[in-house]
Scaffold this motif. Sequence first.
Motif, PDB file in Angstrom:
ATOM      1  N   GLY A 142      56.712 -22.615  13.989  1.00  0.00           N
ATOM      2  CA  GLY A 142      56.002 -23.023  15.206  1.00  0.00           C
ATOM      3  C   GLY A 142      55.233 -21.840  15.773  1.00  0.00           C
ATOM      4  N   ASP A 143      54.495 -22.076  16.867  1.00  0.00           N
ATOM      5  CA  ASP A 143      53.725 -20.981  17.458  1.00  0.00           C
ATOM      6  C   ASP A 143      54.611 -19.971  18.174  1.00  0.00           C
ATOM      7  OD1 ASP A 143      53.069 -23.793  18.944  1.00  0.00           O
ATOM      8  OD2 ASP A 143      53.785 -22.287  20.353  1.00  0.00           O
ATOM      9  N   GLY A 144      55.880 -20.319  18.393  1.00  0.00           N
ATOM     10  CA  GLY A 144      56.786 -19.344  19.005  1.00  0.00           C
ATOM     11  C   GLY A 144      57.253 -18.302  18.001  1.00  0.00           C
ATOM     12  N   ALA A 145      57.288 -18.670  16.724  1.00  0.00           N
ATOM     13  CA  ALA A 145      57.913 -17.826  15.704  1.00  0.00           C
ATOM     14  C   ALA A 145      57.219 -16.486  15.438  1.00  0.00           C
ATOM     15  CB  ALA A 145      58.051 -18.624  14.410  1.00  0.00           C
ATOM     16  N   PRO A 146      55.871 -16.419  15.442  1.00  0.00           N
ATOM     17  CA  PRO A 146      55.255 -15.129  15.101  1.00  0.00           C
ATOM     18  C   PRO A 146      55.598 -13.997  16.083  1.00  0.00           C
ATOM     19  CG  PRO A 146      53.665 -16.901  14.850  1.00  0.00           C
ATOM     20  CD  PRO A 146      54.870 -17.493  15.525  1.00  0.00           C
ATOM     21  N   ASN A 147      56.196 -14.326  17.211  1.00  0.00           N
ATOM     22  CA  ASN A 147      56.627 -13.270  18.130  1.00  0.00           C
ATOM     23  C   ASN A 147      58.069 -12.843  17.871  1.00  0.00           C
ATOM     24  OD1 ASN A 147      54.155 -13.051  19.392  1.00  0.00           O
ATOM     25  ND2 ASN A 147      54.615 -14.643  20.894  1.00  0.00           N
ATOM     26  N   GLU A 148      58.670 -13.355  16.807  1.00  0.00           N
ATOM     27  CA  GLU A 148      60.031 -12.947  16.418  1.00  0.00           C
ATOM     28  C   GLU A 148      59.950 -11.801  15.408  1.00  0.00           C
ATOM     29  OE1 GLU A 148      62.903 -13.960  17.500  1.00  0.00           O
ATOM     30  OE2 GLU A 148      62.307 -15.738  18.646  1.00  0.00           O
ATOM     31  N   GLY A 149      60.866 -10.850  15.522  1.00  0.00           N
ATOM     32  CA  GLY A 149      60.857  -9.676  14.639  1.00  0.00           C
ATOM     33  C   GLY A 149      60.963 -10.022  13.163  1.00  0.00           C
ATOM     34  N   CYS A 150      61.816 -10.994  12.830  1.00  0.00           N
ATOM     35  CA  CYS A 150      62.034 -11.294  11.406  1.00  0.00           C
ATOM     36  C   CYS A 150      60.773 -11.862  10.756  1.00  0.00           C
ATOM     37  CB  CYS A 150      63.217 -12.234  11.211  1.00  0.00           C
ATOM     38  SG  CYS A 150      62.922 -13.916  11.769  1.00  0.00           S
ATOM     39  N   VAL A 151      59.903 -12.466  11.572  1.00  0.00           N
ATOM     40  CA  VAL A 151      58.657 -13.014  11.025  1.00  0.00           C
ATOM     41  C   VAL A 151      57.707 -11.859  10.698  1.00  0.00           C
ATOM     42  CG1 VAL A 151      56.664 -14.497  11.511  1.00  0.00           C
ATOM     43  CG2 VAL A 151      58.964 -15.216  12.180  1.00  0.00           C
ATOM     44  N   HIS A 152      57.633 -10.887  11.592  1.00  0.00           N
ATOM     45  CA  HIS A 152      56.808  -9.696  11.344  1.00  0.00           C
ATOM     46  C   HIS A 152      57.260  -9.005  10.049  1.00  0.00           C
ATOM     47  CE1 HIS A 152      55.199  -5.671  11.688  1.00  0.00           C
ATOM     48  NE2 HIS A 152      56.423  -5.211  11.753  1.00  0.00           N
TER      49      HIS A 152
END
Length: 316
Positions: A142-152
């Motif tokens: 979702g659009d919330g996920a790219p602000n999570e560290g594991c996604v980076h």
Amino acid sequence: MKTEVLLARFKMMLLMRRFDETVDRLYAAGKLYGTIHLYIGQEAIGAGICGELQHGDVIASTHRGHGHNVAMGSDPGAMMAELLGRVTGLCHGFGGSMHIADQKLGNLGANGIVGGGVPLATGAALSFKIRELPYVAVSFMGDGAPNEGCVHESLNIAAIWKLPIVFVIENNQYGMSAPVKDTYAIERLSERAVAYGMPGESIDGQDIFKVVEAARRAIDRARSGGGPTLLEMITYRYKGHSRNDPARYRPAGELDAWKARDPIEIVRARLLQDGASEARLAEITAEAEAAITAAVAFGEAGPFPDPKDVLPKVYA
Ligand SMILES: Cc1ncc(C[n+]2csc(CCOP(=O)(O)OP(=O)(O)O)c2C)c(N)n1
């Protein structure tokens, strides 16, 4: 897209929508446990991308995963049984809505952790690369996920190692009640791709033709050793975040404006333009409705699991 393929995608999208409309009603009737997150409005993305995958490819889903399950070809009856908590369900009734998976069909599963599926899909892509297998992983978020560290971390490592993966952000405009414009300082989420050194594209996620074009480019690139792509699919969820959220945080008229470009209606209009008859489309609609009615009957007929079987299924 050939008419036969488009008819198949039309049916897939109808199945996705009817499935979630039915889940909504079952939840309101108190027949489902836990919580639910409906995919209604986002069907062109799951259908457009999963429809381009080949046997052996995998996806990792989000908490809004029913649509992805349908798009990967899961049996709606086994899905409904899973949501109803029955042993006849895809995960024997132990997963429910947020952990539904179908690994035989390449679906690594839904995930209750925002961004949690992204490292899983990245790991699958790494294993394809190490084993020299010609498969591709798709990581939905979702659009919330790219602000999570594991996604980076996942995007970075996928780019460095040129892993065969496509990262798909389904930007449905809100993370719970937070509008995207309040959680990002950038205009388009695909701009993040620059920082990882991979191609990024923002696509009209209501239009399956645009979704499919972008998916083909990204999947081909991944399969041919070119590495990952970041796709932002711009869309809208018709329902609230979960359960009974009435979505009062939305401005008046916003939902109707999006419904005017309904992803299923876009496909229906193209099929009619291409010469498909109203009767044929009505027949397909009736087939999808019958499949979901049968799915509920199958789900409700199944027994509940024995509580003593719970612990052996728990992993930590
Ligand atoms: C790591 C983590 N943080 C917070 C939550 C609580 N939470 C569940 S869904 C959600 C919003 C997710 O929004 P988005 O990624 O945009 O997906 P959408 O629900 O819009 O499809 C949040 C904050 C969670 N489940 N996991």
